[in-house]
Design a protein around this motif. Structure first.
Motif, PDB file in Angstrom:
ATOM      1  N   UNK A 176       0.838  -1.204   0.000  1.00  0.00           N
ATOM      2  CA  UNK A 176       0.000   0.000   0.000  1.00  0.00           C
ATOM      3  C   UNK A 176       0.870   1.251   0.000  1.00  0.00           C
ATOM      4  N   UNK A 177       1.943   1.240   0.798  1.00  0.00           N
ATOM      5  CA  UNK A 177       2.851   2.383   0.828  1.00  0.00           C
ATOM      6  C   UNK A 177       3.496   2.632  -0.519  1.00  0.00           C
ATOM      7  N   UNK A 178       3.883   1.561  -1.192  1.00  0.00           N
ATOM      8  CA  UNK A 178       4.487   1.696  -2.519  1.00  0.00           C
ATOM      9  C   UNK A 178       3.504   2.315  -3.506  1.00  0.00           C
ATOM     10  N   UNK A 179       2.232   1.919  -3.382  1.00  0.00           N
ATOM     11  CA  UNK A 179       1.230   2.480  -4.279  1.00  0.00           C
ATOM     12  C   UNK A 179       0.978   3.952  -3.961  1.00  0.00           C
ATOM     13  N   UNK A 180       0.907   4.295  -2.672  1.00  0.00           N
ATOM     14  CA  UNK A 180       0.754   5.702  -2.295  1.00  0.00           C
ATOM     15  C   UNK A 180       1.921   6.527  -2.841  1.00  0.00           C
ATOM     16  N   UNK A 181       3.118   5.970  -2.752  1.00  0.00           N
ATOM     17  CA  UNK A 181       4.303   6.677  -3.241  1.00  0.00           C
ATOM     18  C   UNK A 181       4.217   6.900  -4.743  1.00  0.00           C
ATOM     19  N   UNK A 182       3.758   5.879  -5.465  1.00  0.00           N
ATOM     20  CA  UNK A 182       3.614   6.002  -6.917  1.00  0.00           C
ATOM     21  C   UNK A 182       2.575   7.057  -7.285  1.00  0.00           C
ATOM     22  N   UNK A 183       1.602   7.252  -6.397  1.00  0.00           N
ATOM     23  CA  UNK A 183       0.550   8.242  -6.642  1.00  0.00           C
ATOM     24  C   UNK A 183       0.943   9.636  -6.152  1.00  0.00           C
ATOM     25  N   UNK A 184       2.155   9.757  -5.615  1.00  0.00           N
ATOM     26  CA  UNK A 184       2.617  11.049  -5.137  1.00  0.00           C
ATOM     27  C   UNK A 184       2.108  11.424  -3.763  1.00  0.00           C
ATOM     28  N   UNK A 185       1.539  10.465  -3.035  1.00  0.00           N
ATOM     29  CA  UNK A 185       1.018  10.726  -1.688  1.00  0.00           C
ATOM     30  C   UNK A 185       2.095  10.343  -0.671  1.00  0.00           C
ATOM     31  N   UNK A 186       3.079  11.222  -0.527  1.00  0.00           N
ATOM     32  CA  UNK A 186       4.271  10.913   0.260  1.00  0.00           C
ATOM     33  C   UNK A 186       3.973  10.634   1.724  1.00  0.00           C
ATOM     34  N   UNK A 187       3.140  11.450   2.338  1.00  0.00           N
ATOM     35  CA  UNK A 187       2.857  11.274   3.763  1.00  0.00           C
ATOM     36  C   UNK A 187       2.112   9.970   4.027  1.00  0.00           C
ATOM     37  N   UNK A 188       1.123   9.675   3.178  1.00  0.00           N
ATOM     38  CA  UNK A 188       0.402   8.406   3.331  1.00  0.00           C
ATOM     39  C   UNK A 188       1.345   7.222   3.146  1.00  0.00           C
ATOM     40  N   UNK A 189       2.297   7.373   2.208  1.00  0.00           N
ATOM     41  CA  UNK A 189       3.264   6.304   1.968  1.00  0.00           C
ATOM     42  C   UNK A 189       4.121   6.069   3.206  1.00  0.00           C
ATOM     43  N   UNK A 190       4.616   7.149   3.809  1.00  0.00           N
ATOM     44  CA  UNK A 190       5.453   7.010   5.004  1.00  0.00           C
ATOM     45  C   UNK A 190       4.678   6.375   6.152  1.00  0.00           C
ATOM     46  N   UNK A 191       3.411   6.776   6.294  1.00  0.00           N
ATOM     47  CA  UNK A 191       2.595   6.188   7.368  1.00  0.00           C
ATOM     48  C   UNK A 191       2.406   4.690   7.142  1.00  0.00           C
ATOM     49  N   UNK A 192       2.201   4.314   5.888  1.00  0.00           N
ATOM     50  CA  UNK A 192       2.017   2.892   5.580  1.00  0.00           C
ATOM     51  C   UNK A 192       3.297   2.108   5.856  1.00  0.00           C
ATOM     52  N   UNK A 193       4.451   2.661   5.478  1.00  0.00           N
ATOM     53  CA  UNK A 193       5.717   1.977   5.747  1.00  0.00           C
ATOM     54  C   UNK A 193       5.966   1.861   7.252  1.00  0.00           C
ATOM     55  N   UNK A 194       5.628   2.919   7.991  1.00  0.00           N
ATOM     56  CA  UNK A 194       5.785   2.888   9.448  1.00  0.00           C
ATOM     57  C   UNK A 194       4.873   1.833  10.065  1.00  0.00           C
TER      58      UNK A 194
END
Length: 224
Positions: A176-194
């Motif tokens: 999910x974090x990788x997909x958020x990152x691909x969509x340019x949603x950096x904060x959501x990506x970091x939260x998912x990785x955390x």
């Protein structure tokens, strides 16, 4: 890193050949990763898949009515990115798999990869309607990947659907974090990785072996 470098120097001294020492060191690292972590891909998987495909083709040649063999072959062909062949096989057995969620998400994915988006999306959603947890929710990520350039809102919706299903998997939060990152949603990506790391820490020991590679991926992805 220093330990690796020291190990490399020691091996070079022992074998008397820096290039051979590097090969041995890489082989050791690969073995340890496959045994305890799981980040590196399996070198034997492509060969096993080819053997399976060959056996299934033989089975179908001997018994053209073996729909299970055709379905298994279609899935393996999809893994090898031979989507047209996969779709052809799946179309042949449609009447036997009308109520199968696995069938519809496989057929839908083949159509998505062939660029037939409306039909592929509808078929995948039909499969998910039959069983929302089909393939552990992976079809939602495949749909998100398909629409991440053309329709961000739809892609984000599919990611959220995937997250609703997978709440106790380090792998799921990493994907999910990788997909958020691909969509340019950096904060959501970091939260998912955390969250991926937090889930990993909460897992029992027997489960951590399966999820360790995804936790490490999340750790490094969060740093970037």
């Amino acid at each position: 890193m220093f330990k690796l470098f020291f190990g490399y120097l020691l091996l070079s001294q022992l074998v008397g050949n820096p290039f051979l020492a590097l090969i041995i060191l890489l082989a050791i690292l690969y073995f340890l990763d496959r045994r305890y972590v799981g980040i590196f891909p399996s070198l034997t998987k492509p060969f096993r898949r080819r053997r399976q495909i060959s056996k299934l083709r033989t089975t179908i040649a001997l018994n053209p009515n073996d729909v299970s063999a055709k379905f298994d072959l279609a899935r393996l062909l999809t893994e090898r990115k031979r989507y047209s062949e996969s779709k052809e096989l799946l179309t042949e057995i449609a009447d036997r798999y009308e109520t199968s969620a696995e069938y519809w998400v496989e057929l839908g994915y083949a159509n998505l990869k062939l660029g037939i988006l409306p039909e592929g999306e509808a078929q995948m959603l039909k499969g998910l309607e039959i069983n929302r947890r089909a393939q552990y929710g992976q079809p939602y990520l495949r749909l998100a990947e398909t629409f991440r350039h053309a329709d961000h809102d739809k892609a984000l919706y599919y990611v959220s659907q995937f997250q609703e299903i997978q709440t106790s998997s380090s792998e799921a939060y990493y994907l999910a974090g990788s997909m958020f990152k691909a969509l340019g949603r950096t904060e959501e990506a970091k939260r998912a990785f955390t969250e991926s790391l937090a889930v990993y820490r909460s897992l029992p020991k027997y489960k951590k072996r399966q999820e360790r590679g995804w936790a490490l991926r999340s750790y490094f992805a969060r740093l970037r």
